[in-house]
Design a protein around this motif. Structure first.
Motif, PDB file in Angstrom:
ATOM      1  N   ILE A  10       0.834  -1.206   0.000  1.00 21.15           N
ATOM      2  CA  ILE A  10       0.000   0.000   0.000  1.00 21.15           C
ATOM      3  C   ILE A  10       0.865   1.251   0.000  1.00 21.15           C
ATOM      4  N   SER A  11       1.891   1.276   0.829  1.00 23.73           N
ATOM      5  CA  SER A  11       2.765   2.438   0.930  1.00 23.73           C
ATOM      6  C   SER A  11       3.555   2.678  -0.342  1.00 23.73           C
ATOM      7  N   ASN A  12       3.892   1.609  -1.055  1.00 21.77           N
ATOM      8  CA  ASN A  12       4.788   1.693  -2.203  1.00 21.77           C
ATOM      9  C   ASN A  12       4.071   1.990  -3.519  1.00 21.77           C
ATOM     10  N   HIS A  13       2.742   1.909  -3.549  1.00 29.30           N
ATOM     11  CA  HIS A  13       2.049   1.883  -4.829  1.00 29.30           C
ATOM     12  C   HIS A  13       2.011   3.222  -5.548  1.00 29.30           C
ATOM     13  N   ASP A  14       2.345   4.314  -4.879  1.00 29.77           N
ATOM     14  CA  ASP A  14       2.167   5.622  -5.509  1.00 29.77           C
ATOM     15  C   ASP A  14       3.243   6.617  -5.072  1.00 29.77           C
ATOM     16  N   LYS A  15       4.496   6.243  -5.245  1.00 29.16           N
ATOM     17  CA  LYS A  15       5.561   7.163  -4.879  1.00 29.16           C
ATOM     18  C   LYS A  15       6.704   7.053  -5.875  1.00 29.16           C
ATOM     19  N   GLU A  16       7.445   8.143  -6.043  1.00 30.90           N
ATOM     20  CA  GLU A  16       8.478   8.188  -7.070  1.00 30.90           C
ATOM     21  C   GLU A  16       9.641   7.247  -6.783  1.00 30.90           C
ATOM     22  N   GLU A  17       9.977   7.058  -5.504  1.00 29.69           N
ATOM     23  CA  GLU A  17      11.108   6.188  -5.171  1.00 29.69           C
ATOM     24  C   GLU A  17      10.669   4.738  -5.039  1.00 29.69           C
ATOM     25  N   MET A  18       9.768   4.333  -5.940  1.00 30.40           N
ATOM     26  CA  MET A  18       9.175   3.004  -5.898  1.00 30.40           C
ATOM     27  C   MET A  18      10.236   1.920  -6.060  1.00 30.40           C
ATOM     28  N   ASN A  19      10.259   1.008  -5.112  1.00 33.46           N
ATOM     29  CA  ASN A  19      11.128  -0.160  -5.178  1.00 33.46           C
ATOM     30  C   ASN A  19      10.328  -1.372  -4.734  1.00 33.46           C
ATOM     31  N   PHE A  20      10.675  -2.520  -5.264  1.00 30.28           N
ATOM     32  CA  PHE A  20       9.919  -3.731  -4.970  1.00 30.28           C
ATOM     33  C   PHE A  20      10.773  -4.729  -4.201  1.00 30.28           C
ATOM     34  N   THR A  21      10.174  -5.300  -3.166  1.00 32.91           N
ATOM     35  CA  THR A  21      10.860  -6.323  -2.378  1.00 32.91           C
ATOM     36  C   THR A  21      10.066  -7.620  -2.329  1.00 32.91           C
ATOM     37  N   HIS A  22       8.815  -7.600  -2.842  1.00 37.28           N
ATOM     38  CA  HIS A  22       8.022  -8.824  -2.883  1.00 37.28           C
ATOM     39  C   HIS A  22       6.974  -8.709  -3.979  1.00 37.28           C
ATOM     40  N   ASN A  23       6.415  -9.844  -4.360  1.00 34.64           N
ATOM     41  CA  ASN A  23       5.494  -9.920  -5.493  1.00 34.64           C
ATOM     42  C   ASN A  23       4.228  -9.099  -5.304  1.00 34.64           C
ATOM     43  N   ILE A  24       3.703  -9.069  -4.086  1.00 32.01           N
ATOM     44  CA  ILE A  24       2.431  -8.393  -3.841  1.00 32.01           C
ATOM     45  C   ILE A  24       2.516  -6.910  -4.185  1.00 32.01           C
ATOM     46  N   SER A  25       3.625  -6.291  -3.829  1.00 27.17           N
ATOM     47  CA  SER A  25       3.823  -4.873  -4.108  1.00 27.17           C
ATOM     48  C   SER A  25       3.838  -4.607  -5.613  1.00 27.17           C
ATOM     49  N   ALA A  26       4.526  -5.460  -6.366  1.00 30.87           N
ATOM     50  CA  ALA A  26       4.606  -5.284  -7.819  1.00 30.87           C
ATOM     51  C   ALA A  26       3.254  -5.518  -8.474  1.00 30.87           C
ATOM     52  N   ILE A  27       2.534  -6.519  -8.023  1.00 35.68           N
ATOM     53  CA  ILE A  27       1.219  -6.823  -8.587  1.00 35.68           C
ATOM     54  C   ILE A  27       0.242  -5.680  -8.341  1.00 35.68           C
ATOM     55  N   LEU A  28       0.297  -5.082  -7.164  1.00 36.49           N
ATOM     56  CA  LEU A  28      -0.602  -3.969  -6.858  1.00 36.49           C
ATOM     57  C   LEU A  28      -0.386  -2.809  -7.824  1.00 36.49           C
ATOM     58  N   VAL A  29       0.852  -2.505  -8.143  1.00 33.27           N
ATOM     59  CA  VAL A  29       1.132  -1.417  -9.092  1.00 33.27           C
ATOM     60  C   VAL A  29       0.496  -1.713 -10.444  1.00 33.27           C
ATOM     61  N   LEU A  30       0.665  -2.917 -10.941  1.00 30.32           N
ATOM     62  CA  LEU A  30       0.081  -3.281 -12.233  1.00 30.32           C
ATOM     63  C   LEU A  30      -1.441  -3.210 -12.198  1.00 30.32           C
ATOM     64  N   ALA A  31      -2.034  -3.701 -11.128  1.00 33.18           N
ATOM     65  CA  ALA A  31      -3.491  -3.705 -11.018  1.00 33.18           C
ATOM     66  C   ALA A  31      -4.048  -2.291 -10.899  1.00 33.18           C
ATOM     67  N   ASP A  32      -3.365  -1.436 -10.160  1.00 36.32           N
ATOM     68  CA  ASP A  32      -3.834  -0.067  -9.926  1.00 36.32           C
ATOM     69  C   ASP A  32      -3.647   0.816 -11.149  1.00 36.32           C
ATOM     70  N   LYS A  33      -2.450   0.821 -11.705  1.00 35.72           N
ATOM     71  CA  LYS A  33      -2.137   1.752 -12.792  1.00 35.72           C
ATOM     72  C   LYS A  33      -2.823   1.379 -14.097  1.00 35.72           C
ATOM     73  N   SER A  34      -3.342   0.178 -14.186  1.00 32.07           N
ATOM     74  CA  SER A  34      -4.009  -0.247 -15.419  1.00 32.07           C
ATOM     75  C   SER A  34      -5.499   0.079 -15.425  1.00 32.07           C
ATOM     76  N   ASP A  35      -6.022   0.597 -14.331  1.00 29.96           N
ATOM     77  CA  ASP A  35      -7.453   0.895 -14.261  1.00 29.96           C
ATOM     78  C   ASP A  35      -7.743   2.262 -14.858  1.00 29.96           C
ATOM     79  N   VAL A  36      -7.891   2.284 -16.165  1.00 29.28           N
ATOM     80  CA  VAL A  36      -8.252   3.497 -16.900  1.00 29.28           C
ATOM     81  C   VAL A  36      -9.598   3.207 -17.554  1.00 29.28           C
ATOM     82  N   ASP A  37     -10.624   3.951 -17.171  1.00 28.68           N
ATOM     83  CA  ASP A  37     -11.955   3.598 -17.661  1.00 28.68           C
ATOM     84  C   ASP A  37     -12.915   4.772 -17.448  1.00 28.68           C
TER      85      ASP A  37
END
Length: 220
Positions: A107-134
């Motif tokens: 949750i903390s990592n999903h919307d910040k410029e210094e985005m870094n990933f340490t586990h799969n859940i964080s990376a998946i959330l970014v893909l799921a969130d940023k792809s919601d254009v509708d």
């Protein structure tokens, strides 16, 4: 063990999301309420399953997706940090410490410029969130409003958005259908280039390439 269904029924979480929806409407922002929360949660679950994560990780990704924006009613600028804090306050004694930390970090990592990933859940959330254009995310449908708000104009022009995982090709593709009679494709890139960079980083962390298809043309 706390489940996605438990989280989606939690009265505090639901109130945070309802308050967020009201706060975003007051700011004339796109929908960040229950509609967006459910879409991101479902999409996170879908991506996690398709890349072959264990069932519990899939559920944790969906939980993070449902709760990721609930801090917006406190502040838009730092909503990701407040969202993680709120989650910990509500569920401090409900999750295994490692699971709690993973959801908070996502949750903390999903919307910040210094985005870094340490586990799969964080990376998946970014893909799921940023792809919601509708277009359903647009709350103010006044034509005069669209002339001055590029974010709502682009979202309203989006007729379709979907994420496809091609496990054999190691590629995660965002496919969009944009009504170019409403706005040119270039306007999408004017506001969403950073988000596509985030998606590429997220896909790479998962061991995939990121693809982008708009109106049947592959751009990435």
């Amino acid at each position: 063990m706390t489940t996605l269904d438990d989280v989606k029924k939690n009265p505090q979480v639901l109130e945070f999301i309802n308050q967020t929806e009201e706060a975003m409407q007051a700011l004339a922002y796109t929908n960040h309420g229950l509609r967006h929360s459910n879409v991101v949660s479902q999409r996170a679950m879908q991506i996690a399953k398709q890349i072959g994560l264990p069932q519990r990780e899939c559920e944790l990704a969906a939980i993070a997706g449902f709760c990721h924006d609930m801090g917006n009613f406190l502040t838009r600028t730092y909503h990701h940090f407040f969202g993680a804090t709120l989650f910990s306050q509500v569920f401090l004694n409900s999750f295994d410490p490692k699971e709690l930390a993973m959801i908070m970090q996502a949750i903390s990592n999903h919307d910040k410029e210094e985005m870094n990933f340490t586990h799969n859940i964080s990376a998946i959330l970014v893909l799921a969130d940023k792809s919601d254009v509708d277009r359903s995310r647009v709350t103010d449908k006044d034509p005069a409003h669209f002339k001055t708000d590029i974010h709502d104009r682009v979202n309203y022009a989006a007729r379709e958005s979907m994420v496809k995982v091609e496990k054999d090709k190691k590629r995660i593709t965002l496919t969009l259908k944009i009504d170019t009679n409403f706005c040119p494709v270039m306007e999408y890139f004017e506001i969403f280039t950073d988000r596509m960079v985030f998606c590429r980083k997220a896909a790479q962390f998962l061991g995939y390439n990121f693809g982008l298809v708009i109106n049947k043309f592959r751009l990435l």
